[in-house]
Design a protein around this motif. Structure first.
Motif, PDB file in Angstrom:
ATOM      1  N   THR A 104       0.704  -0.773  -0.232  1.00  0.00           N
ATOM      2  CA  THR A 104      -0.361  -0.104   0.345  1.00  0.00           C
ATOM      3  C   THR A 104       0.767   1.193  -0.100  1.00  0.00           C
ATOM      4  O   THR A 104       2.465   0.984   0.403  1.00  0.00           O
ATOM      5  N   THR A 105       0.153   2.311  -0.361  1.00  0.00           N
ATOM      6  CA  THR A 105       0.579   3.780  -0.424  1.00  0.00           C
ATOM      7  C   THR A 105       0.446   4.567   0.718  1.00  0.00           C
ATOM      8  O   THR A 105      -0.335   4.428   1.502  1.00  0.00           O
ATOM      9  N   LEU A 106       1.814   5.617   1.017  1.00  0.00           N
ATOM     10  CA  LEU A 106       1.169   6.311   2.359  1.00  0.00           C
ATOM     11  C   LEU A 106       0.315   6.870   1.856  1.00  0.00           C
ATOM     12  O   LEU A 106       0.416   7.384   0.400  1.00  0.00           O
ATOM     13  N   PRO A 107       0.160   8.471   2.620  1.00  0.00           N
ATOM     14  CA  PRO A 107      -1.337   9.033   2.348  1.00  0.00           C
ATOM     15  C   PRO A 107      -0.772  10.265   0.962  1.00  0.00           C
ATOM     16  O   PRO A 107       0.556  10.165   1.613  1.00  0.00           O
ATOM     17  N   VAL A 108      -1.106  10.175   0.666  1.00  0.00           N
ATOM     18  CA  VAL A 108      -0.607  11.929   0.428  1.00  0.00           C
ATOM     19  C   VAL A 108      -1.999  12.980  -0.256  1.00  0.00           C
ATOM     20  O   VAL A 108      -3.107  12.906   0.370  1.00  0.00           O
TER      21      VAL A 108
ATOM     22  N   VAL B 252      11.364  11.508   1.100  1.00  0.00           N
ATOM     23  CA  VAL B 252      12.680  11.732   1.175  1.00  0.00           C
ATOM     24  C   VAL B 252      14.073  12.402  -0.012  1.00  0.00           C
ATOM     25  O   VAL B 252      14.508  13.532   0.332  1.00  0.00           O
ATOM     26  N   THR B 253      14.232  11.759  -0.616  1.00  0.00           N
ATOM     27  CA  THR B 253      14.218  12.365  -2.684  1.00  0.00           C
ATOM     28  C   THR B 253      14.323  12.417  -2.972  1.00  0.00           C
ATOM     29  O   THR B 253      14.110  14.350  -3.158  1.00  0.00           O
ATOM     30  N   ARG B 254      13.477  12.098  -3.876  1.00  0.00           N
ATOM     31  CA  ARG B 254      13.012  12.832  -5.349  1.00  0.00           C
ATOM     32  C   ARG B 254      12.385  13.541  -5.172  1.00  0.00           C
ATOM     33  O   ARG B 254      12.264  14.869  -5.462  1.00  0.00           O
ATOM     34  N   ASP B 255      11.738  13.654  -4.333  1.00  0.00           N
ATOM     35  CA  ASP B 255      10.396  14.435  -3.803  1.00  0.00           C
ATOM     36  C   ASP B 255      10.914  15.889  -3.325  1.00  0.00           C
ATOM     37  O   ASP B 255      10.116  17.213  -4.165  1.00  0.00           O
ATOM     38  N   VAL B 256      11.215  15.376  -2.374  1.00  0.00           N
ATOM     39  CA  VAL B 256      12.248  17.437  -2.311  1.00  0.00           C
ATOM     40  C   VAL B 256      12.718  18.138  -3.452  1.00  0.00           C
ATOM     41  O   VAL B 256      13.524  18.821  -3.051  1.00  0.00           O
TER      42      VAL B 256
ATOM     43  N   VAL C 254       2.900  17.841  -6.785  1.00  0.00           N
ATOM     44  CA  VAL C 254       3.074  16.082  -6.756  1.00  0.00           C
ATOM     45  C   VAL C 254       3.919  15.993  -5.518  1.00  0.00           C
ATOM     46  O   VAL C 254       3.553  15.231  -4.460  1.00  0.00           O
ATOM     47  N   GLY C 255       5.509  16.814  -5.127  1.00  0.00           N
ATOM     48  CA  GLY C 255       5.753  16.610  -4.401  1.00  0.00           C
ATOM     49  C   GLY C 255       5.584  16.493  -2.628  1.00  0.00           C
ATOM     50  O   GLY C 255       5.835  16.270  -2.104  1.00  0.00           O
ATOM     51  N   LEU C 256       5.293  18.257  -3.291  1.00  0.00           N
ATOM     52  CA  LEU C 256       4.998  19.128  -1.966  1.00  0.00           C
ATOM     53  C   LEU C 256       3.633  18.431  -1.257  1.00  0.00           C
ATOM     54  O   LEU C 256       3.396  17.986  -0.083  1.00  0.00           O
ATOM     55  N   SER C 257       2.886  17.397  -1.959  1.00  0.00           N
ATOM     56  CA  SER C 257       1.669  16.578  -1.489  1.00  0.00           C
ATOM     57  C   SER C 257       1.723  15.133  -1.296  1.00  0.00           C
ATOM     58  O   SER C 257       1.459  14.881  -0.180  1.00  0.00           O
ATOM     59  N   ARG C 258       3.119  14.936  -1.603  1.00  0.00           N
ATOM     60  CA  ARG C 258       3.380  14.010  -0.859  1.00  0.00           C
ATOM     61  C   ARG C 258       4.337  13.845   0.719  1.00  0.00           C
ATOM     62  O   ARG C 258       4.179  13.211   1.351  1.00  0.00           O
ATOM     63  N   LEU C 259       4.935  14.790   0.167  1.00  0.00           N
ATOM     64  CA  LEU C 259       5.779  15.597   2.043  1.00  0.00           C
ATOM     65  C   LEU C 259       4.984  16.007   2.772  1.00  0.00           C
ATOM     66  O   LEU C 259       4.744  14.847   3.889  1.00  0.00           O
ATOM     67  N   VAL C 260       3.570  16.214   2.362  1.00  0.00           N
ATOM     68  CA  VAL C 260       3.357  16.863   3.820  1.00  0.00           C
ATOM     69  C   VAL C 260       2.058  16.192   4.329  1.00  0.00           C
ATOM     70  O   VAL C 260       1.402  15.923   5.251  1.00  0.00           O
ATOM     71  N   GLY C 261       1.789  15.150   3.175  1.00  0.00           N
ATOM     72  CA  GLY C 261       0.809  13.714   3.616  1.00  0.00           C
ATOM     73  C   GLY C 261       1.781  13.061   4.577  1.00  0.00           C
ATOM     74  O   GLY C 261       0.989  11.997   5.252  1.00  0.00           O
ATOM     75  N   ILE C 262       3.350  13.140   4.965  1.00  0.00           N
ATOM     76  CA  ILE C 262       3.812  12.413   5.320  1.00  0.00           C
ATOM     77  C   ILE C 262       3.788  13.054   6.512  1.00  0.00           C
ATOM     78  O   ILE C 262       3.822  12.313   7.947  1.00  0.00           O
TER      79      ILE C 262
END
Length: 604
Positions: A11-15, A137-141, A322-330
């Motif tokens: 499963t994927t972490l939240p976005v 923590v790498t590509r999205d950042v 998209v990257g911010l959405s994934r980071l904020v999801g964490i």
């Protein structure tokens, strides 16, 4: 990955959604609103100064066409140079101020993401795939950082330039401004088409790249098993399939960008043609001067760069969004739950545990557990470990040993039933529990750094004492002793030696409850005796649960619990189970027969 989890669906972490992401970024920027306001005002002033050049050039054209005196043209030339210089300085300064501020905000977000990620429960990481966290923590950042450094100042300046240029056109003649707006429908159409599809496409690209990375990570981790079972072709085919899907989606993204750029170019030439035709008509009728028509054309021509930058940067902005959405999801994950759900795994210590002298008992009552709704790993398991005693978990691979050990350690909560350590329900008091797993990891840094993971305030003498107490005095004989650099670029250690250091860390942490999940599984013939001795010292006087890698460990425990298919098959002392002649007795007989060959492990 434990045997019980090999078939766990990923499963994927939240976005975070767009509204939540926008709200989080605005919240962080509001904390620096004064600096933000100063940076924006500086940029606005620089843009305004720069846009003074078209009317000045128009004035020079009028001066020449009217045969004005020589003094007027040089004065206008000086004004042109001054406006250009002031504008360049202010735009540069404002851009630097904005980049510094945004990078500071991004650094705070990056730290929050990393802090949350390293405290994620193991179950969360294993169900989502470690590549998902790594890619965030790498590509999205990286995508967000690039947009913040390169795109944001350019977009801000472009926005100011467009707004002020339209004002300048309207001041010259409203009809010239309306002519320039002829390109607006094309711009709107191109932008809406791009935005409508790009967010989904870039989100798909990120997910597919994460899946591809996970395939590589799993293949590297399981390289020995892959070679043993000769499944190299299967894993290569899986990687190839995931790569093809990622590349095909990337190709969709390239097509989107190409169509978007083509429409932008068409809009620019359409608008410029309209301004030139309108200016020619107005000049012919005497409504505007030649200088005004020239200034209008220059104003609109200057819009080419900013409009292209603004709309063209939507590509980078979408990736960053998209990257911010994934980071904020964490960061939106419940940190309180994360921080208190999981004890340190072979590397942590708490004040409650350290030197407390309290040895709680462990009660497991009717525990059932399944991984993400799959096949149950445990069914109605109940057991009791009296304070200060040891329990060995025995069973074949997939019987539920590691799952039960992790629940006792406070990692995850049962689907049914309860796990109680002392007077607190798990995971309410994970501070008293300490887990060492079969997964060995050597952290970069010195020997002392690796040991102080368990007790950051420990002095050198305490580190030496823990090593000697664990029977790991060999570590002090390394080239530089406690200052020996381990890992990449330093002194290499085999897996058994790394496990030995993990057991020494337990002595430093001094927890009242210790859970050892095959903590000596990587020992070879030369380190087996050392690790067995360290295991005995680690469990002495503590309430302990040991997933037995060898039945010799089960014989040394106070009680033994045999698991079969996630259920309790037998439990009792070593002698009681041998006398019963059941499953444990059969395992012991098989182990005893194999012992001359080096001692066979319980699990094949």
């Amino acid at each position: 990955m434990t045997p019980e989890q090999t078939d766990t669906p990923v499963t994927t972490l939240p976005v975070a959604d767009a509204r939540r992401t926008r709200a989080e970024i605005l919240r962080r920027l509001r904390a620096h609103r004064r600096r933000l306001g100063a940076a924006l005002l500086t940029l606005l002033g620089g843009t305004a100064a720069t846009l003074a050049t078209p009317p000045v050039l128009g004035g020079i054209v009028d001066a020449v066409s009217e045969g004005a005196g020589r003094g007027r043209v040089p004065a206008l030339g000086i004004a042109l140079v001054a406006a250009t210089a002031v504008g360049a300085v202010l735009v540069y300064a404002g851009g630097r101020m904005l980049v510094a501020l945004v990078q500071e905000v991004l650094a705070e977000l990056r730290e929050d993401v990393f802090e949350t990620a390293v405290h994620l429960p193991v179950n969360t990481l294993e169900s989502s795939g470690s590549s998902d966290v790594v890619s965030r923590v790498t590509r999205d950042v990286e995508a967000v950082s690039e947009a913040a450094s390169d795109v944001l100042p350019e977009v801000t300046n472009a926005s100011f330039t467009i707004g002020l240029s339209l004002v300048g056109l309207a001041v010259l003649d409203l009809r010239l401004a309306l002519a320039g707006l002829l390109c607006l429908p094309v711009h709107v159409y191109a932008t809406r088409q791009f935005l409508r599809r790009s967010h989904r496409v870039y989100g798909d690209i990120r997910r597919l790249e994460s899946a591809r990375g996970q395939s590589v990570i799993e293949a590297v981790r399981g390289a020995e098993s892959i070679r043993a079972y000769r499944t190299q072709d299967h894993h290569l085919d899986d990687l190839a399939e995931r790569s093809v899907r990622a590349i095909e989606r990337q190709r969709d993204g390239v097509g989107l960008r190409n169509r978007f750029t083509g429409l932008l170019n068409a809009a620019e030439f359409l608008g410029l043609a309209a301004v030139l035709v309108t200016g020619f008509a107005l000049f012919g009728s005497g409504a505007v001067t030649l200088g005004a028509a020239t200034a209008a054309a220059l104003y609109f021509h200057r819009l080419f760069g900013p409009v292209g930058a603004l709309l063209g940067s939507l590509d980078d902005i979408q990736r960053a969004t998209v990257g911010l959405s994934r980071l904020v999801g964490i960061t939106d994950l419940d940190r309180h739950h994360v921080r208190h759900e999981e004890p340190a795994q072979g590397s942590g210590r708490t004040d409650e545990a350290q030197g407390s002298g309290r040895r709680p008992d462990i009660d497991v009552k009717g525990v059932s557990y399944a991984y993400d709704g799959g096949r149950p790993a445990l069914r109605e398991v109940s057991l009791h470990v009296p304070a200060g005693t040891s329990l060995a978990l025995v069973g074949a691979s997939g019987s539920g040993k590691s799952t039960l050990a992790r629940l006792v350690a406070g990692i995850g909560t049962p689907d049914r039933g309860s796990v109680t350590v002392g007077s607190a329900e798990a995971p309410g008091a994970p501070a008293a529990r300490y887990l060492v797993t079969q997964e060995v990891h050597l952290f970069g840094g010195t020997l002392a750094d690796n040991l102080r993971l368990a007790r950051p305030d420990a002095g050198d003498e305490q580190l030496r004492h823990a090593l000697r107490e664990a029977g790991a005095g060999w570590a002090l004989d390394l080239d530089a002793g406690l200052d020996t650099v381990l890992g990449a670029g330093g002194s290499p250690l085999d897996d058994g030696s790394v496990q030995h250091l993990a057991l020494a860390r337990v002595l430093l942490a001094d927890p009242p409850v210790v859970v050892l999940d095959e903590a000596t599984a990587e020992s070879g013939p030369q380190t087996r005796a050392l690790l067995q001795g360290a295991l005995a010292r680690v469990t002495a006087g503590r309430t302990s649960v040991v997933v037995a890698h060898r039945l010799e460990q089960a014989r040394q425990a106070d009680r033994v619990l045999v698991l079969r298919g996630g259920e309790v098959a037998e439990q009792g002392t070593h002698d009681e189970l041998l006398a019963a002649g059941g499953e444990y007795a059969a395992l012991w007989a098989a182990y005893h027969r194999a012992r001359p060959g080096g001692g066979a492990p319980v699990s094949p």
